[in-house]
Enzyme design. Structure first.
Site, short mmCIF file in Angstrom:
data_model
loop_
_atom_site.label_atom_id
_atom_site.label_comp_id
_atom_site.label_asym_id
_atom_site.label_seq_id
_atom_site.Cartn_x
_atom_site.Cartn_y
_atom_site.Cartn_z
N ARG A 31 0.83 -1.21 0.00
CA ARG A 31 0.00 0.00 0.00
C ARG A 31 0.86 1.26 0.00
O ARG A 31 0.40 2.35 -0.34
CB ARG A 31 -0.94 0.00 1.21
CG ARG A 31 -2.03 1.08 1.12
CD ARG A 31 -3.00 1.06 2.30
NE ARG A 31 -2.33 1.38 3.55
CZ ARG A 31 -2.12 0.54 4.55
NH1 ARG A 31 -2.50 -0.72 4.44
NH2 ARG A 31 -1.51 0.93 5.66
N TYR A 76 -15.13 20.17 -14.07
CA TYR A 76 -15.64 18.81 -14.14
C TYR A 76 -16.78 18.63 -13.13
O TYR A 76 -16.70 19.10 -12.00
CB TYR A 76 -14.50 17.84 -13.88
CG TYR A 76 -14.90 16.39 -13.75
CD1 TYR A 76 -15.62 15.75 -14.75
CD2 TYR A 76 -14.54 15.66 -12.62
CE1 TYR A 76 -15.98 14.42 -14.62
CE2 TYR A 76 -14.89 14.33 -12.48
CZ TYR A 76 -15.62 13.72 -13.49
OH TYR A 76 -15.97 12.41 -13.35
N ASP A 94 -5.77 21.28 -13.14
CA ASP A 94 -6.21 20.04 -13.76
C ASP A 94 -5.75 20.08 -15.21
O ASP A 94 -6.25 20.85 -16.03
CB ASP A 94 -7.74 19.93 -13.68
CG ASP A 94 -8.26 18.60 -14.20
OD1 ASP A 94 -7.60 18.00 -15.09
OD2 ASP A 94 -9.33 18.15 -13.75
N LYS A 96 -7.71 9.31 -19.28
CA LYS A 96 -8.04 9.94 -20.55
C LYS A 96 -6.87 9.82 -21.54
O LYS A 96 -6.35 8.74 -21.77
CB LYS A 96 -8.45 11.38 -20.31
CG LYS A 96 -9.49 11.57 -19.21
CD LYS A 96 -10.82 10.93 -19.52
CE LYS A 96 -11.94 11.41 -18.60
NZ LYS A 96 -11.78 11.07 -17.18
#
Length: 383
Positions: free
Chosen positions: A57, A113, A183, A208
């Site tokens: 992790r 977004y 972003d 994306k």
């Protein structure tokens, strides 16, 4: 961890950097691009302090190679630190929720977004964080900056494709002691480098165009500030918002073609936008690469390519749905940036856009074929 900077890539082009970033040095009889490391723990004798890997992790060699690559692409020539997450929203939430405290204020785009203005805004306000919002266009967030802890920019904005001046906004935010995150999903690091323009963090959904094959969920944040990176790593460890090794490996593998893909997609998107402008059924065509686009001048000043997304408005919801159903080469899907073109009516998600508003993600198909498909779909929708 030290910030990554690959000396052997100094002075190389974006295309070369994308192919070689994060790839380990050549070793006799070893594969040139190692496969994913699947493990939940590591052999860990003695004191774990200083061990490169302790528990899965916390870190994985597959993540490390991808993070080295992303740091090299977002910050070529200057050491930077990348932190990967299970999704783009994982990266966005990590930045906002690890940096903001009760009583802080954050400035966000009102046209960001959808989940920024919805779920995440509600969560921040539940934590007693003041959320201020203004449109991307016209650098309207300048009016929000007094007393702000974090300025969040999204440029070009999704889905309206407005562009703001990163350098101007970052300078104004820093004068007031605020951090700046951008972003960079739509532009990609090959189209825009927010860290070079003054931002403290470049954040993106790797789902994306960075990976580009519509088969991976991934997010990342890149910063030149080790203390910020450490906070993001701690947040990732605490929440468990980690990428899988297979996803990280697929993402890294996909970087080798990113320059080719995004260059072709940007050229195709411009060709499609020009064709759509000539159609009587189509209004409000937006693409930052169009010289007549309201965002073009700002885009030229800070972007090296203008992305794969074109937006436009059709006469009604019903017309838009007939159009989408008639497309043969373009999928009706909600993501963007993939090698296969897709489109959707954004109003179905509650975006504040006209009912006939379409976000089109242009792929790497032949542009003449795409224009022909869009044309026949428009004609059938009108017929």
């Amino acid at each position: 961890m030290m910030g990554h900077m690959a000396d052997h890539l100094a002075g190389t082009s974006d295309a070369t950097r994308a192919v070689h970033a994060g790839v380990p040095e050549r070793s006799p009889y070893e594969p040139p691009f190692p496969g994913p490391v699947f493990t939940s723990h590591y052999h860990l004798p003695g004191d774990p302090a200083g061990a490169p890997y302790t528990y899965a992790r916390d870190g994985n060699p597959t993540w490390t190679r991808l993070e080295d690559a992303l740091a090299e692409l977002e910050s070529p020539g200057t050491p930077a630190h990348a932190v990967t997450f299970a999704s783009g929203m994982g990266a966005i939430a990590a930045v906002m929720l690890s940096l903001l405290r009760p009583g802080d204020a954050v400035a966000v785009p009102s046209d960001a977004y959808t989940l920024i203005g919805g779920v995440l805004r509600d969560q921040l306000e539940a934590y007693d964080v003041e959320v201020r919002a203004a449109p991307t266009a016209g650098d309207a967030q300048l009016a929000l900056l007094d007393g702000v802890r974090l300025l969040w920019l999204e440029t070009p904005s999704n889905p309206k494709l407005d562009v703001c001046d990163i350098r101007r906004l970052a300078a104004a935010a820093h004068e007031r002691g605020a951090l700046v995150a951008v972003d960079n999903t739509l532009a990609t690091p090959l189209g825009q480098r927010p860290l070079d323009l003054g931002a403290d963090l470049s954040v993106a959904s790797g789902t994306k165009a960075v990976t580009g094959h519509s088969d991976v969920l991934l997010g990342y944040a890149v910063t030149r500030d080790e203390s910020l990176a450490a906070r993001l790593r701690l947040w990732r460890k605490t929440t468990g918002a980690i990428p899988g090794p297979m996803e990280a490996w697929l993402a890294h593998r996909s970087l080798a073609t990113m320059e080719l893909r995004t260059r072709q997609q940007a050229a195709n998107a411009l060709a499609v936008a020009r064709a759509l402008r000539s159609r009587a059924e189509v209004a409000g065509v937006r693409h930052p690469g169009l010289p007549e686009d309201p965002s073009h001048a700002r885009a030229v000043a800070q972007m090296s390519r203008f992305g794969c997304v074109v937006s436009f408005t059709l006469p009604s919801k019903e017309f838009a749905e007939r159009f989408l159903a008639a497309l043969r080469l373009v999928d009706d899907a909600t993501s963007f940036g993939g090698v296969r073109s897709s489109a959707e009516r954004r109003g179905r998600w509650g975006d504040e856009v006209p009912e006939g508003f379409i976000r089109l993600s242009v792929g790497v198909e032949d542009p003449a074929d795409l224009v022909a498909d869009l044309t026949q779909a428009l004609e059938r929708a009108a017929g």
